[in-house]
Design an enzyme around this catalytic site. Structure first.
Site, PDB file in Angstrom:
ATOM      1  N   HIS A 121     -28.434 -30.839  35.535  1.00  0.00           N
ATOM      2  CA  HIS A 121     -28.719 -31.899  34.565  1.00  0.00           C
ATOM      3  C   HIS A 121     -27.447 -32.142  33.761  1.00  0.00           C
ATOM      4  O   HIS A 121     -26.620 -31.247  33.589  1.00  0.00           O
ATOM      5  CB  HIS A 121     -29.859 -31.421  33.654  1.00  0.00           C
ATOM      6  CG  HIS A 121     -30.404 -32.436  32.715  1.00  0.00           C
ATOM      7  ND1 HIS A 121     -29.761 -32.799  31.546  1.00  0.00           N
ATOM      8  CD2 HIS A 121     -31.553 -33.161  32.740  1.00  0.00           C
ATOM      9  CE1 HIS A 121     -30.492 -33.680  30.897  1.00  0.00           C
ATOM     10  NE2 HIS A 121     -31.574 -33.933  31.606  1.00  0.00           N
ATOM     11  N   ASP A 198     -30.197 -22.507  32.907  1.00  0.00           N
ATOM     12  CA  ASP A 198     -31.002 -23.569  32.305  1.00  0.00           C
ATOM     13  C   ASP A 198     -32.411 -23.456  32.896  1.00  0.00           C
ATOM     14  O   ASP A 198     -32.638 -23.801  34.048  1.00  0.00           O
ATOM     15  CB  ASP A 198     -30.368 -24.919  32.628  1.00  0.00           C
ATOM     16  CG  ASP A 198     -31.215 -26.113  32.190  1.00  0.00           C
ATOM     17  OD1 ASP A 198     -32.343 -25.907  31.696  1.00  0.00           O
ATOM     18  OD2 ASP A 198     -30.750 -27.253  32.347  1.00  0.00           O
ATOM     19  N   GLN A 201     -36.694 -26.647  33.491  1.00  0.00           N
ATOM     20  CA  GLN A 201     -37.633 -27.111  34.508  1.00  0.00           C
ATOM     21  C   GLN A 201     -38.442 -25.978  35.125  1.00  0.00           C
ATOM     22  O   GLN A 201     -39.526 -26.200  35.664  1.00  0.00           O
ATOM     23  CB  GLN A 201     -36.877 -27.856  35.610  1.00  0.00           C
ATOM     24  CG  GLN A 201     -36.265 -29.170  35.173  1.00  0.00           C
ATOM     25  CD  GLN A 201     -37.302 -30.166  34.687  1.00  0.00           C
ATOM     26  OE1 GLN A 201     -38.408 -30.238  35.223  1.00  0.00           O
ATOM     27  NE2 GLN A 201     -36.966 -30.931  33.662  1.00  0.00           N
ATOM     28  N   LYS A 224     -41.316 -29.285  27.639  1.00  0.00           N
ATOM     29  CA  LYS A 224     -41.583 -29.134  29.075  1.00  0.00           C
ATOM     30  C   LYS A 224     -42.681 -28.100  29.318  1.00  0.00           C
ATOM     31  O   LYS A 224     -43.147 -27.940  30.437  1.00  0.00           O
ATOM     32  CB  LYS A 224     -40.324 -28.688  29.818  1.00  0.00           C
ATOM     33  CG  LYS A 224     -39.081 -29.565  29.633  1.00  0.00           C
ATOM     34  CD  LYS A 224     -39.205 -30.910  30.288  1.00  0.00           C
ATOM     35  CE  LYS A 224     -37.976 -31.769  30.067  1.00  0.00           C
ATOM     36  NZ  LYS A 224     -36.801 -31.379  30.845  1.00  0.00           N
ATOM     37  N   CYS A 362     -30.844 -38.050  34.767  1.00  0.00           N
ATOM     38  CA  CYS A 362     -29.771 -37.281  34.100  1.00  0.00           C
ATOM     39  C   CYS A 362     -29.142 -36.283  35.060  1.00  0.00           C
ATOM     40  O   CYS A 362     -28.761 -35.173  34.670  1.00  0.00           O
ATOM     41  CB  CYS A 362     -30.289 -36.582  32.845  1.00  0.00           C
ATOM     42  SG  CYS A 362     -30.755 -37.699  31.516  1.00  0.00           S
TER      43      CYS A 362
END
Length: 404
Positions: A121, A198, A201, A224, A362
């Site tokens: 991202h 990260d 997600q 999220k 993104c």
């Protein structure tokens, strides 16, 4: 098994109509919806004990402080951090990444190398480009394959004693690919590099154990994970958090202030300057408890069934191509149909009450790799159903006829 009808009753927004049609919400990779348990938690805070935390001796302040710190402990347990002080509340994943990038500016030298993956991202690309501009470090990129997976041979080739930092997402937001972060962490540590993952997600689908992974930093966003926007978490190993300087100066993050010198508070307050999003943090803890009550294993099993069903049915549509065909995926499908623009398809299905994401998500380098302007992305949650997928399939077929 999950009781889907009962679960759907927890989400008030799912009962509304859009453009005269029942809402079908397939944009969960951007923002998940919020259950009434979390909404009630937010209302309860503002109605009953809205006050600043940590500083007050009065009852409301103490109640708010206790609820906020309980949420920190809930996050510690969910991600299995060794200490609650290793959990830093942030404004979201982007904030957490920038906090770490800023801190490493004093630890990176010209000629050092930092590594990101081709599946990132923008929020896990741009801060490191900025760090390279400040320090003279070189940015290396782990290549990707046609299937939307990381080229691990390429990773091993790029990794060297010059590598100081490695940054990779746990799950690709654009393709749903689950990356081999355990292997990446192990190999990076062999050359002395720190690793930030990260997890934005991954966190709604996979319960990461940060100690088992041995990851140095792990970042997520509440929105999220069925919580509110504007709040997130940075996990960092205590040894690294102690090495990094504060990201912001102000109240709360200090031990003592004079005009001659300021000393900083210990963890986690060193990185939590100013009045935080108190309600957001408390609600984040509530969302974590909601997920645990459902069971993360049950969530993963059900969402995978939705993914397999939708994938099979979409591939029956002539001219449809799915991008990201890794066998290890979360419930995300990115696709296009022949020469039709994804925005046009997204606009038509919206008129039929279906929310999907269109564009580059993104993650523009991924789209450049495939030489496409973007994709239609359908991302599923445990509150979605096969019936909704059928509605979506019919809408996509209708859009194809209208645009062909």
């Amino acid at each position: 098994m999950l009781d889907i009808e009962r679960i759907r009753a927890d989400f008030p927004i799912l009962s509304r109509k859009v453009n005269g049609h029942p809402l079908v919400y397939f944009d969960n990779a951007a923002t998940s919806q919020t259950p009434k348990q979390v909404i009630d938690c937010i209302v309860d805070y503002y109605q009953n004990y809205n006050a600043n935390i940590h500083r007050g001796v009065h009852s409301l302040s103490q109640e708010a402080t206790e609820a906020y710190e309980d949420a920190r402990i809930a996050l510690q347990k969910f991600f299995n951090a060794g200490k609650k002080e290793e959990i830093i509340f942030t404004a979201g994943t982007t904030h957490g990444i920038n906090l770490v990038a800023s801190g490493f500016a004093s630890h990176i030298n010209e000629g050092d190398e930092i590594m990101v993956s081709a599946l990132e991202h923008h929020s896990n690309i741009v801060p490191w480009q900025m760090l390279c501009e400040k320090t003279g470090a070189k940015l290396r990129v782990i290549p990707m394959t046609e299937e939307g997976e990381l080229d691990m041979n390429g990773f091993h080739t790029l990794l060297s004693n010059k590598t100081k930092l490695v940054f990779v997402n746990h799950v690709s937001n654009a393709l749903g690919t689950i990356n081999p972060i355990k292997e990446i962490i192990e190999q990076a540590h062999k050359v002395g590099a720190a690793v930030l993952v990260d997890g934005a997600q991954a966190a709604p689908h996979i319960q990461a154990d940060v100690q088992a992974l041995d990851v140095d930093f792990y970042v997520v966003s509440a929105h999220k994970m069925y919580g509110p926007t504007g709040v997130g978490m940075l996990y960092g190993k205590e040894k690294w958090l102690n090495k990094l300087p504060p990201y912001q100066g102000g109240g709360e993050m200090i031990e003592e202030v004079t005009f001659e010198k300021t000393s900083y508070a210990g963890l986690p307050h060193k990185f939590e300057a100013g009045t935080p999003n108190i309600c957001g943090g408390i609600a984040f803890g509530c969302a974590i408890n909601y997920l645990l009550d459902l069971g993360m294993d049950k969530i993963a099993e059900y969402e995978d069934k939705l993914l397999q069903y939708a994938t099979k049915e979409l591939l029956e549509i002539d001219g449809l191509k799915i991008y990201g065909t890794s066998k290890k995926k979360t419930a995300v499908i990115s696709f296009n149909i022949e020469d039709l623009h994804p925005y046009d398809i997204g606009t038509i299905v919206d008129k039929l009450g279906i929310a999907v994401r269109t564009g580059h998500h993104c993650a523009q380098p991924i789209m450049d790799f495939y030489k496409i302007p973007g994709t239609i992305r359908a991302s599923f949650s445990f509150y979605n159903t096969k019936k909704e997928i059928d509605t979506f399939l019919n809408a996509v077929k209708r859009a194809k006829i209208m645009l062909s």
